[in-house]
Design an enzyme around this catalytic site. Structure first.
Site, PDB file in Angstrom:
ATOM      1  N   GLU A   1      95.383  50.262  49.377  1.00 29.83           N
ATOM      2  CA  GLU A   1      94.212  48.746  49.414  1.00 29.83           C
ATOM      3  C   GLU A   1      94.787  48.452  51.054  1.00 29.83           C
ATOM      4  O   GLU A   1      95.459  48.253  51.497  1.00 29.83           O
ATOM      5  CB  GLU A   1      95.028  47.518  48.920  1.00 29.83           C
ATOM      6  CG  GLU A   1      94.581  46.061  48.871  1.00 29.83           C
ATOM      7  CD  GLU A   1      94.740  44.650  47.806  1.00 29.83           C
ATOM      8  OE1 GLU A   1      95.026  45.634  46.912  1.00 29.83           O
ATOM      9  OE2 GLU A   1      95.550  43.980  48.282  1.00 29.83           O
TER      10      GLU A   1
ATOM     11  N   LYS B   1      98.838  49.792  57.772  1.00 30.26           N
ATOM     12  CA  LYS B   1      99.961  50.743  57.554  1.00 30.26           C
ATOM     13  C   LYS B   1      99.626  51.937  57.673  1.00 30.26           C
ATOM     14  O   LYS B   1     101.164  52.698  56.675  1.00 30.26           O
ATOM     15  CB  LYS B   1     101.449  49.894  57.731  1.00 30.26           C
ATOM     16  CG  LYS B   1     101.340  48.516  58.512  1.00 30.26           C
ATOM     17  CD  LYS B   1     103.176  48.239  58.354  1.00 30.26           C
ATOM     18  CE  LYS B   1     102.700  47.057  58.847  1.00 30.26           C
ATOM     19  NZ  LYS B   1     102.449  46.761  60.693  1.00 30.26           N
TER      20      LYS B   1
HETATM   21  P1  FAD Z   1      92.925  33.858  37.421  1.00 29.31           P
HETATM   22  O1  FAD Z   1      92.549  35.468  35.957  1.00 29.31           O
HETATM   23  O2  FAD Z   1      91.431  33.588  37.277  1.00 29.31           O
HETATM   24  O3  FAD Z   1      94.355  33.300  36.461  1.00 29.31           O
HETATM   25  C1  FAD Z   1      94.816  32.208  37.815  1.00 29.31           C
HETATM   26  C2  FAD Z   1      95.390  31.114  36.873  1.00 29.31           C
HETATM   27  O4  FAD Z   1      95.042  30.539  35.958  1.00 29.31           O
HETATM   28  C3  FAD Z   1      96.494  32.115  35.994  1.00 29.31           C
HETATM   29  O5  FAD Z   1      97.655  30.895  35.791  1.00 29.31           O
HETATM   30  C4  FAD Z   1      96.000  32.032  35.046  1.00 29.31           C
HETATM   31  O6  FAD Z   1      97.343  32.096  33.504  1.00 29.31           O
HETATM   32  C5  FAD Z   1      95.167  31.061  34.515  1.00 29.31           C
HETATM   33  N1  FAD Z   1      94.611  30.913  33.519  1.00 29.31           N
HETATM   34  C6  FAD Z   1      93.115  32.093  33.725  1.00 29.31           C
HETATM   35  N2  FAD Z   1      91.880  31.335  32.353  1.00 29.31           N
HETATM   36  C7  FAD Z   1      92.745  30.205  32.324  1.00 29.31           C
HETATM   37  C8  FAD Z   1      91.932  29.746  31.191  1.00 29.31           C
HETATM   38  N3  FAD Z   1      90.664  29.613  31.044  1.00 29.31           N
HETATM   39  N4  FAD Z   1      92.256  28.072  31.184  1.00 29.31           N
HETATM   40  C9  FAD Z   1      93.545  28.089  31.588  1.00 29.31           C
HETATM   41  N5  FAD Z   1      94.533  28.629  32.497  1.00 29.31           N
HETATM   42  C10 FAD Z   1      93.253  29.677  33.131  1.00 29.31           C
HETATM   43  N6  FAD Z   1      92.936  36.994  46.779  1.00 29.31           N
HETATM   44  C11 FAD Z   1      92.032  36.546  48.113  1.00 29.31           C
HETATM   45  O7  FAD Z   1      92.513  35.924  48.011  1.00 29.31           O
HETATM   46  N7  FAD Z   1      91.908  37.936  48.523  1.00 29.31           N
HETATM   47  C12 FAD Z   1      92.007  39.719  47.459  1.00 29.31           C
HETATM   48  O8  FAD Z   1      91.732  40.533  48.039  1.00 29.31           O
HETATM   49  C13 FAD Z   1      92.774  39.001  47.181  1.00 29.31           C
HETATM   50  N8  FAD Z   1      93.249  40.753  46.028  1.00 29.31           N
HETATM   51  C14 FAD Z   1      94.460  40.677  45.254  1.00 29.31           C
HETATM   52  C15 FAD Z   1      93.912  41.621  44.285  1.00 29.31           C
HETATM   53  C16 FAD Z   1      95.843  41.941  43.331  1.00 29.31           C
HETATM   54  C17 FAD Z   1      95.627  44.131  43.053  1.00 29.31           C
HETATM   55  C18 FAD Z   1      96.149  40.633  43.223  1.00 29.31           C
HETATM   56  C19 FAD Z   1      96.997  41.553  41.650  1.00 29.31           C
HETATM   57  C20 FAD Z   1      95.778  39.127  43.343  1.00 29.31           C
HETATM   58  C21 FAD Z   1      94.838  39.230  44.597  1.00 29.31           C
HETATM   59  N9  FAD Z   1      94.346  38.548  45.109  1.00 29.31           N
HETATM   60  C22 FAD Z   1      93.333  38.073  46.295  1.00 29.31           C
HETATM   61  C23 FAD Z   1      95.875  36.747  44.950  1.00 29.31           C
HETATM   62  C24 FAD Z   1      94.304  36.411  43.200  1.00 29.31           C
HETATM   63  O9  FAD Z   1      93.045  36.026  44.201  1.00 29.31           O
HETATM   64  C25 FAD Z   1      96.052  34.673  42.960  1.00 29.31           C
HETATM   65  O10 FAD Z   1      96.923  35.402  42.966  1.00 29.31           O
HETATM   66  C26 FAD Z   1      95.112  34.284  42.585  1.00 29.31           C
HETATM   67  O11 FAD Z   1      96.010  32.847  42.756  1.00 29.31           O
HETATM   68  C27 FAD Z   1      95.043  33.984  41.182  1.00 29.31           C
HETATM   69  O12 FAD Z   1      93.979  34.787  41.069  1.00 29.31           O
HETATM   70  P2  FAD Z   1      92.864  35.764  39.704  1.00 29.31           P
HETATM   71  O13 FAD Z   1      92.083  36.491  39.368  1.00 29.31           O
HETATM   72  O14 FAD Z   1      94.850  36.237  38.566  1.00 29.31           O
HETATM   73  O15 FAD Z   1      93.055  34.561  38.587  1.00 29.31           O
END
Ligand code: FAD
Length: 290
Positions: free
Chosen positions: A17, A274
């Site tokens: 990444e 890096k």
């Molecule tokens: P979601 O899956 O939507 O979950 C977010 C929260 O909402 C969780 O607490 C979940 O339990 C809750 N939730 C989900 N669905 C519901 C529902 N139906 N009702 C109530 N609650 C619900 N961030 C960036 O800005 N740019 C990036 O490029 C980026 N890359 C990432 C790559 C990886 C591998 C990971 C693990 C994270 C990355 N992130 C990135 C961070 C990510 O955007 C954050 O962790 C963000 O806070 C959550 O994203 P998510 O897609 O897991 O959200």
């Protein structure tokens, strides 16, 4: 090629990444990093979207060049919160126009600078909505995030897992995890996910700790817990940067070797742009190298 097919063909798949440079840095600087990373023969390279202050607009261009110029599969991250449906559709069309069919569908974090930010006023509140829209629009390969220690906003791990199951059921091909420093957390998470009926590949995301400041930032951002073994390394070497880096590379290499030994389908390394340090890890673990 859809990335899920890669996991079906070879194992373990190495993925790397990177993040786009900030707007005050020339775009070209990232391709020096990309060229060095490509020598490590990754199965694919993922490009973050707007994370850590990097520019959102650059993700599509970088992912496109990785795929079209360097002929390495790319995974373009896309976060939906703070975007309108129209904007998301435009970005998805832009990706398709560049031949990018693999996306990492994310919600994104809330803006720190916006005190009165309200999630319920957003067109997109959760990643599963983006996944639904992307699935409707085209035959994308879709990855999503998993949080082995639970997403920081979720009160209970069981609720987080319930939400993850819903997200996967919307059409996720595979999951990449948030970073973790204790493999037992990952193994336990995979067991619980499988018990919930989540059957897609769950790829561990590993970030080497290269300096003491970085680890504090990571704990703050994603809430990963630090095992005592790593904590004692940080305490011992925090004022000796070269030794801290060496110890961090060794620690990450051991983590990856253990994961491979356990039979993971792939390993995703957060490179932090890096390449030299990542090359050492890849050398230590010896995957995907001829
Ligand atoms: P979601 O899956 O939507 O979950 C977010 C929260 O909402 C969780 O607490 C979940 O339990 C809750 N939730 C989900 N669905 C519901 C529902 N139906 N009702 C109530 N609650 C619900 N961030 C960036 O800005 N740019 C990036 O490029 C980026 N890359 C990432 C790559 C990886 C591998 C990971 C693990 C994270 C990355 N992130 C990135 C961070 C990510 O955007 C954050 O962790 C963000 O806070 C959550 O994203 P998510 O897609 O897991 O959200």
């Amino acid at each position: 090629m859809k990335i899920i097919d890669l996991y079906r063909q070879e194992s373990p798949v190495l993925s790397l990444e990177i993040f786009p440079p900030r707007m005050d840095y020339p775009l070209e600087t990232v391709f020096t990093t990309v060229e060095k990373l490509i020598r490590l023969q990754p199965g694919f390279i993922s490009v973050t979207y707007g994370a850590g202050g990097s520019s959102r607009d650059r993700t599509v261009e970088i992912a496109a060049r990785i795929k079209n110029d360097y002929k390495v599969e790319s995974l373009a991250h896309l976060t939906c919160v703070r975007h309108t449906r129209e904007e998301i559709h435009q970005i998805l069309q832009d990706l398709l126009g560049e031949g990018i069919i693999n996306i990492m569908a994310l919600r994104g974090d809330f803006p720190e600078e916006q005190e009165n930010f309200q999630l319920d006023q957003q067109e997109y509140r959760y990643a599963f909505q983006l996944i639904n829209d992307a699935r409707q629009l085209a035959d994308f390969g879709i990855a999503a995030a998993a949080h082995p220690e639970g997403h920081p906003e979720c009160r209970r791990l069981s609720e987080d897992l319930e939400n993850l199951k819903n997200k996967v059921d919307c059409g996720v091909d595979f999951l990449i995890t948030q970073l973790f420093f204790d493999n037992r957390i990952f193994y336990d998470f995979v067991d619980r996910a499988m018990a919930k009926g989540i059957n897609c590949p769950i790829i561990p995301g590993i970030m080497p700790v290269l300096n003491a400041k970085q680890i504090k930032k990571m704990i703050y951002l994603c809430g990963a817990s630090i095992p005592s073994k790593l904590l004692s390394l940080v305490e011992r070497y925090e004022n000796i940067p070269a030794d801290m880096e060496k110890a961090g590379i060794e620690y990450a290499s051991e983590q990856v070797l253990d994961l491979i030994d356990d039979g993971v389908a792939g390993v995703h390394l957060y490179t932090m742009n890096k390449p030299e340090q990542i090359a050492e890890i890849v050398n230590n673990i010896g995957i995907n190298r001829s």
